[in-house]
Enzyme design. Sequence first.
Site, mmCIF file in Angstrom:
data_model
loop_
_atom_site.group_PDB
_atom_site.id
_atom_site.type_symbol
_atom_site.label_atom_id
_atom_site.label_comp_id
_atom_site.label_asym_id
_atom_site.label_seq_id
_atom_site.Cartn_x
_atom_site.Cartn_y
_atom_site.Cartn_z
ATOM 1 C CE LYS A 34 -16.928 16.230 -51.526
ATOM 2 N NZ LYS A 34 -17.601 17.385 -52.135
ATOM 3 C CE1 TYR A 251 -16.329 -6.262 -77.675
ATOM 4 C CE2 TYR A 251 -15.475 -5.290 -75.642
ATOM 5 C CZ TYR A 251 -16.118 -6.332 -76.311
ATOM 6 O OH TYR A 251 -16.546 -7.422 -75.608
#
Length: 355
Positions: A34, A251
């Site tokens: 999956k 950041y």
Amino acid sequence: MRPIQARISVGAMAHNLRVARSHAGTACVFAVVKANAYGHGLSRALRALAAADGFAVLTLEEAANLRLMGVEKPILLLEGIFGADEIATCAELDLWPVLHHAAHLDWLQQQPPARPLQVFLKFDSGMHRLGFPLADHAAVVARVRSLPGVAGITLMTHFAQADEAAGVDWQLQPFLREMAGHDLTWSSANSAALLRYPETLGAWVRPGIMLYGASPFAEVSAEQLGLRPAMTLQSEIISVQTLQPGEGVGYGQLFRAERAMRVGVVACGYADGYPRHALTSTPVLVNGCVSRTLGRVSMDMLCVDLSECANAGVGTPVVLWGEGLPVDAVAAAAGTSSYELLCALAARVPVEEVA
């Protein structure tokens, strides 16, 4: 070209399937593919895992793709069907749906398929996610047996803590006790149960994460389990900065240098599938040297500590996870799981298939 790349080894996946098979005894093996084979590519995984006895997917679309790719082996639909209109397609493509709630039985009764289906009848033994209540087993099994659209039944459950100290007995024993009188085959083992609890094997096992070279256990490495990493995410240093004491990087300036140091900027960020929440000290491999990330991961870049990597510079290769650096170690440092990291590989990352 931007230097980031995912190298995916079909040989490693085939090897990991052999490891799964060595633990499975006489049980048949569903290879769980999956989510695009946990990010490894469905068609690639099919070739690598061709020796499996069947394949397990989530949706009808995934199953149909497998049939289009030439798969003739059993295909299990792990979440079952999502509407009565899917019953006819299951019959047409010979798919094996998991039945886990009353609506599934109503649909099969109201719209019986042209060809009876093999079904997996799922019972909730304690995970409280999908499945009929164990207490209702007699009525549920009797009803399913009465449906003309059902050719055969395999009983099924799923473990919540097979990878933890709590183990499986608190679910397995009630499941086996309640199901004992039905004289039906059963399936319960995921990767963790397959590796640790041979009493869970049943008729079918359902390994997933182990096929891709990651460990289902926090305290046991994939290498200790004999598994090989199938995906290696790698890139290069594209810039080198020198920080002075007190200077920050990235950041938010979440990391500040305590001394003068060199910092490498790597072409990999959260838009490539690397976890944004991986903070300072998540491990990386810089030209074979174990190092760490620094500060906040950006969309397209992250920073690494070059203090112990004296010869590193622009163009130096960096492994984010895979060969030499287990994805489980990166996931643990980032506070997530290897499942999430592998499945999150972005479509923009070029993939090279290797043996």
